[in-house]
Design a protein around this motif. Sequence first.
Motif, short mmCIF file in Angstrom:
data_model
loop_
_atom_site.label_atom_id
_atom_site.label_comp_id
_atom_site.label_asym_id
_atom_site.label_seq_id
_atom_site.Cartn_x
_atom_site.Cartn_y
_atom_site.Cartn_z
N GLY A 12 -3.25 -8.31 9.24
CA GLY A 12 -2.89 -9.28 8.20
C GLY A 12 -1.81 -8.75 7.28
N LEU A 13 -1.89 -7.48 6.95
CA LEU A 13 -0.84 -6.89 6.10
C LEU A 13 0.50 -6.84 6.83
CD1 LEU A 13 -2.77 -4.04 4.30
CD2 LEU A 13 -1.89 -6.15 3.33
N LEU A 14 0.46 -6.71 8.15
CA LEU A 14 1.70 -6.78 8.92
C LEU A 14 2.34 -8.15 8.71
CD1 LEU A 14 3.60 -5.60 11.12
CD2 LEU A 14 2.10 -6.70 12.79
N GLY A 15 1.54 -9.19 8.66
CA GLY A 15 2.06 -10.52 8.37
C GLY A 15 2.67 -10.60 6.98
N THR A 16 2.06 -9.90 6.02
CA THR A 16 2.62 -9.87 4.67
C THR A 16 4.00 -9.25 4.67
OG1 THR A 16 0.41 -9.71 3.73
CG2 THR A 16 2.23 -9.01 2.34
N VAL A 17 4.12 -8.16 5.37
CA VAL A 17 5.41 -7.46 5.42
C VAL A 17 6.47 -8.33 6.09
CG1 VAL A 17 6.60 -5.47 6.42
CG2 VAL A 17 4.36 -5.18 5.36
N THR A 18 6.12 -8.93 7.24
CA THR A 18 7.11 -9.76 7.93
C THR A 18 7.46 -11.00 7.09
OG1 THR A 18 5.36 -10.88 9.19
CG2 THR A 18 6.45 -8.99 10.24
N GLY A 19 6.48 -11.57 6.39
CA GLY A 19 6.75 -12.72 5.53
C GLY A 19 7.66 -12.36 4.37
N MET A 20 7.42 -11.19 3.78
CA MET A 20 8.27 -10.76 2.66
C MET A 20 9.68 -10.44 3.13
SD MET A 20 6.52 -11.32 0.07
CE MET A 20 7.67 -10.71 -1.14
N ILE A 21 9.79 -9.90 4.33
CA ILE A 21 11.14 -9.65 4.89
C ILE A 21 11.87 -10.98 5.04
CG2 ILE A 21 12.34 -8.97 7.01
CD1 ILE A 21 10.28 -6.69 7.25
N GLN A 22 11.15 -12.01 5.47
CA GLN A 22 11.75 -13.33 5.62
C GLN A 22 12.20 -13.87 4.26
OE1 GLN A 22 9.36 -16.15 7.68
NE2 GLN A 22 10.88 -17.77 7.55
N VAL A 23 11.38 -13.65 3.22
CA VAL A 23 11.75 -14.10 1.87
C VAL A 23 13.00 -13.38 1.42
CG1 VAL A 23 11.04 -14.06 -0.55
CG2 VAL A 23 9.42 -14.77 1.20
N PHE A 24 13.08 -12.09 1.65
CA PHE A 24 14.26 -11.33 1.22
C PHE A 24 15.50 -11.76 2.00
CE2 PHE A 24 11.06 -7.95 -0.08
CZ PHE A 24 11.07 -8.37 -1.39
N GLU A 25 15.33 -12.07 3.28
CA GLU A 25 16.48 -12.57 4.05
C GLU A 25 16.98 -13.90 3.50
OE1 GLU A 25 15.38 -10.66 8.41
OE2 GLU A 25 15.55 -12.82 8.20
N ILE A 26 16.05 -14.76 3.12
CA ILE A 26 16.44 -16.06 2.55
C ILE A 26 17.16 -15.85 1.23
CG2 ILE A 26 15.50 -18.17 1.51
CD1 ILE A 26 13.30 -18.05 3.70
#
Length: 174
Positions: A102-116
């Motif tokens: 689940g924390l892996l999902g947090t990291v990938t989601g935050m990476i997506q936010v930073f890319e946006i």
Amino acid sequence: MLFLIEIWESVRDFIATGGDVLYIVAAVLLIMWVMMIEKYWFITGVFPGIKKDIIAKWDAREDTTSWYAHKIREFWISEASEKINERMLSIKTLVAICPLVGLLGTVTGMIQVFEIMANQGTGNPRLMAEGISMATIPTMAGMVAALSGVFFSTRLEAKAKLAKEHLVDSLPHH
């Protein structure tokens, strides 16, 4: 049938909102539950037969007081205990892995936010909200999966310990 289609669409929307990491959480959860159900079936369905055979072999022995008889008894108990505890460590490991996935999902989601944020700035809150959803939903799913696993793995462990103690009590020293 319409009810099942609605459930499938809800699951599909949930996975689309949470991201692909939810597939990994679901896979870990499935493996964990299959192993826990198999272990429960073994302890409640198969082990009583094994216990009955060991007790019958012990009762059939004429010598139950010598050092050799005690070592045979210990060997049978150890062998049965090994069968009872087989895969318990794997189940505990899968329970511990669920929140980490689940924390892996947090990291990938935050990476997506930073890319946006890097590509479009902070002016589009809708895109940022999608990324934040992808960051938080997998964490929640991992935690819920782990909570369900903690409860039942603890119960399984207690049941395994009780089954072993009953076996030990059923093989008295004569």
